[in-house]
Design an enzyme around this catalytic site. Sequence first.
Site, PDB file in Angstrom:
ATOM      1  CE  LYS A 133      -3.803   2.117   2.692  1.00 49.77           C
ATOM      2  NZ  LYS A 133      -4.679   1.971   3.874  1.00 49.77           N
ATOM      3  CB  SER A 148      -7.972   3.995   3.102  1.00 47.40           C
ATOM      4  OG  SER A 148      -7.145   3.255   4.004  1.00 47.40           O
ATOM      5  CB  SER A 185      -8.409   1.155   5.971  1.00 44.65           C
ATOM      6  OG  SER A 185      -9.050   2.407   5.962  1.00 44.65           O
TER       7      SER A 185
END
Lengths: 482, 482
Positions: free
Chosen positions: A76, A151, A175
Site C-alpha cells: 500500500k 482506504s 481500511s
Amino acid sequence: MHDKTVAELSRDLAEGRITSVELTQHYLDRIEQQDGQLNSFITVNAEGALADARAADEQRKNGKATAWTGVPFAHKDIFCTEGVLTSCGSRMLANFIPPYNATVTQRFRDAGAVCVGKTNMDEFAMGSSTESSYFGATTNPWGKNRVPGGSSGGSAAAVAARLVPAATATDTGGSIRQPAALCGITGLKPTYGRVSRYGMIAFASSLDQGGTMARTAEDNAMMLNVMAGFDPRDSTSIDREVPDYTATLNEPLKGLRIGLPREYFTDQLSPDMDRVIRAAIREYEGLGATVKDISLPHANLAIAAYYVIAPAECSANLSRFDGVRYGYRCEDPKDLLDLYTRTRAEGFGDEVKRRIMVGSYALSAGYYDAYYLKAQKVRRLIQQDFIEAFKEVDVIMSPTTPSPAFVQGEKTNDPVTMYLEDIFTISTNLAGLPALSLPAGFVDGLPVGLQIIGDYFSEARLLNAAHQYQQLTDWHRLTPAS
Amino acid sequence: MQWDVVIGLEIHVQLATQTKIFSGSSTTYGAEPNIQASAVDLAMPGTLPVANEQAFRYAVMFGLAVDAEICRRSVFERKNYFYPDLPKGYQTTQLAKPIVGPGHVDIELKDGTTKRVRIHHAHLEEDAGKSLHEDYHGMTGIDLNRAGTPLIEVVTEPDMRSSEEAVAFARKLHGLVTSLGICDGDMSQGSLRFDVNVSIRPKGQEELGTRTETKNLNSFRFMEQAIHQEVERQIDVLTEGGRIIQETRLYNGDTNTSRSMRTKEEANDYRYFPCPDLLPVVIDDEFIEQARRSLPELPDARKARFQSEYGLTEYDAGLLANSAQMAALFEETVRYGKDPKLAANWLLGELSARLNSEDRSLADCPVSAAQFGTLILRISDGTVSSTGAKKVFEGLWEGEGGDVDALIEAKGLKQVSDTGALEQIVDEVLADMDEQIAQYREADEKKRKKLMGGFMGPLMKASRGQGNPKMFNELLKKKLDS
C-alpha cells in the site's frame, strides 16, 4: 499461474518449477494489461522488481531462501519505500521519495519478497472507497462501476484481480477489512502494536495498524509471519513472542465459542446480508463451534467516538505537511502564512481537510473536554465491552460491512453515510483488537465478507478459524471476470 | 507610590545527553546546519519518536536535587503550532503530568539570609530548531540540528521580589544543574535560557498585578537588566494611569530595550493532547533509587565542606561551591598550591574579574589548576610578590608560556630573598637617610609603623622592585630598632 496462492508459488519457486524473474514478469504483464481499468496501482516499479527478482533467484540458488524469497507482492502506498515514490494517495506527497524504508518494507525485503509496486488508496487513508486518491479512484474488479472499498482499495482490488498474490494494507477504522470484504479476499488487521508503524505514514496513531491482504487465510498467515514483531523504533509496538502463524492453521475448531453481537444483527442489516452471514456461521457450527448471542452495549457510540479521536490525532499528524521540508509546496509563496495556507489548501483533498478541521475543533480550548476527553472515555467503555464479551466467547462474528460494494460516486457527497460503512469494523480499532474479514458469499453478484474479531494477540486463532472455513468453501477462490 | 516587584522564572535547561530526546541524532553544538538532523528530526512521514532514557534519568536527578516528588507516570503531550523550525508542527512536551512535581531551592542573599524559592514543576520536552534570518537575502534558513535536543523546563512559583533574588536563583540553578552534570551550563550556546515573568503591585497589596513574560534571556546580566527595565516600564505605565497588558516581550541586550512580541489575545490555542506515539512513561522505585545513588555532591553540601575542610568564609565557600567547574578548579589548585585562602582569593578575585570583563566562561579559561597552584606556592614562599604574581597571571592568560617558574624568571619577577644581598641594599639606602632615621627613633610605636613606609619605597626602588618586602621589613626593623 496467477491463480496460485503465495503458499503454492513459494513451493513452485522452492522446487524450481518457476523462477522469480518469470513470475515477476508475469505479474508485471498482468498489471500492464489490466490496471488501466482498475487503477489499483499508483506506482509500478518494474525495473526494481525485476532486479529484486534476479537477486531472489540468485539467493534460491545459494540455498538461502525464505518462504517469501522471490514471491511478488505489493505495498500500500502508505508504507515508505526507499527510493520509490510514497504518495499516501495525496498531492501533498506526489513527489515524495523516502530516503528510508518502513520497518514493514524492510522486513519484506529481508525476507526476499519482490515488491512490484505501490497500491492506490484513499488520501492519507481517509476514506472507505478509494475515491479520494489524488491519483484517481480504483475500481472494484467485481463490478465496473463499484468501489473497492477503502482506504486500502488498491491493495484489495489488485489481489482480487490477481495482479499480485498478496499486498500489505493498513486499517484505522476498517481500511483492511472493508475493502477485503468488498473485493472478495481475506484481510487481517492485527492487534494494535503487533506490527510496527515505523515508516507507515500516520493517520491516527492510536488506531493505525498495518496488516495483510491475500486470497487465503494461509497467505495472510505467511504475510503476518514476516510483518509481526517488536520494533525498537516504534514505542507502541509490543515486545511479545511471534508464533508461526501457519503452524496452527489446521487446529480443529471443535468447541470454538462464537459470539454474535446483538447490536450488529439488527433489522438495519438487509435480509440478503443476514442470510449470507448466518450461512457462514452455520458452517462453523458444522465444524463443532458453538454460537451464542452477546451484547456490546456501547457499539452505537463507536462511530461518534472514532470521528472525534481519529480526526484529532490526524490534525496533529498532518501538521508536518507544511511545504517547508519535503512534499508539495505552493508556487511563489508571498510570506510564511501564505506558504502554509496555500500549500495545505492545494496539497490536501476535501476529506483530509474536513478531518483536520473537525480534529482541530475537537481539541480546541473549551471543547477538549466535551469532545476529545469524552470520546476517550467512550473508547474505554467500548474496550470494556469486548473484554467482558471475551470472557464468554473465543471469537466474535459479524458482517464486515452493512452492504456489498456500492456504486462509485454514490457516497462521495455524503460523508456521514460513507462513515457508516465502517460501523462494524471501527470498534475493534478503538479497542485495539485483531479482526479479519474473509469471503463468505455473494449478494447481487458482489462479494460479502464475514468479520471475525478475536481477543488481543489471537491472530493465530483468527487465521485458523478462517483457514478451516476456507477448507470447506470456495468463495475465496472465485475470480472476477476480467 | 511604593511598589512591590513579583518575579517568577521559567528556565529551559538543555540536558547534556549524547543523543536527542526522541531520536539517535547527536546533540553536539556547532555542527554544520542540519548535519545532526535525522529522518525523525526532520519529521519525515511515518517516522516515530522513541524516548531517550538518559533524559528521564537526568530529569529525575534534577527532581531529587530540588527535593521534588517524581511523577511515577508522566505523559508526553503535543503542543500544536506552526513554525518553520518546528518540523512536526507540534512540540512534544509535558503538561498535565510532568516528570518533576513541586520542589524548592534555597538561595543565599547578600545580607546573609536564606530564602526559599518554590519550584512549581519541571517537565521534559524537545527543543525546536533555529530559524536563521541573516545571510539569506530575504529568505529564512532553517537549521534543525537543535530540534529534538532534550530540555527540562523548570517553572518556579512567583516567589522572587527583586532582580537580585532572581539572579541569585538563576545562579543557584545554574550551579545545581552543572554540578549534577545534567547540563553543560554554557549560556552563550543557549544551554540555559531564562524567561522572566514580572509584575508589580502597590506595596502591601495581596493581589498580584498583571504579569508580562520576557523570553529567552541568556545571560545573568541581561536577566538583571531586563527585569530592571521591565519594572521601570510597568511603573511608568501604571503611574501614568495606564494598565499592564498580559503579553510576551522580547528583550534586546544590546540596546537594553524590550518590545511586545504578542499579547494574550494573540496567543495560540495550542490544542494540547496526549501524544499517541509515546506511551506514558512509568518510573519505578529502582530507577529513582539508582538516580539518587548517582547524585554527585551538590552545591550546598560542597559549600559546608569547603568551610570546614578549607576554613573558607561562608561567602567565599558559597561562591566557589556553587559551580562544579569552579569548585573543581579550586580543589585542584589547592592540591598544587596548598594555601586554600590564597587560592580562593585568586580564583574569586583576579580570575573571576577577568572572566567577567571578557565575558568568558570558566570552560575556556586558559590558565590551568596546576599553573594557579604553582603561582600560589610561589606567592607563599616569597618567590614572587603579589604584584609580580598578577603579571605572571597576565602572562599565563595571554598564553605566554606554560611553566610558571620559567615565566617568573623570564619576566624578571623573582624576588631577591638572599639576606646578604638585601642587607647590603638596606645599608646603602639607610646611609643616605640619617634625618629619617632620627625621626623614626624619636617616634612612638604607633608613629614608627607609619614611618616605615618611607623607607620601603626607596628600598624597593633600589632593588628594582625585586626585593622581598617581608624580608626588607624585618631587616629594617632590626637596623632601626637596634
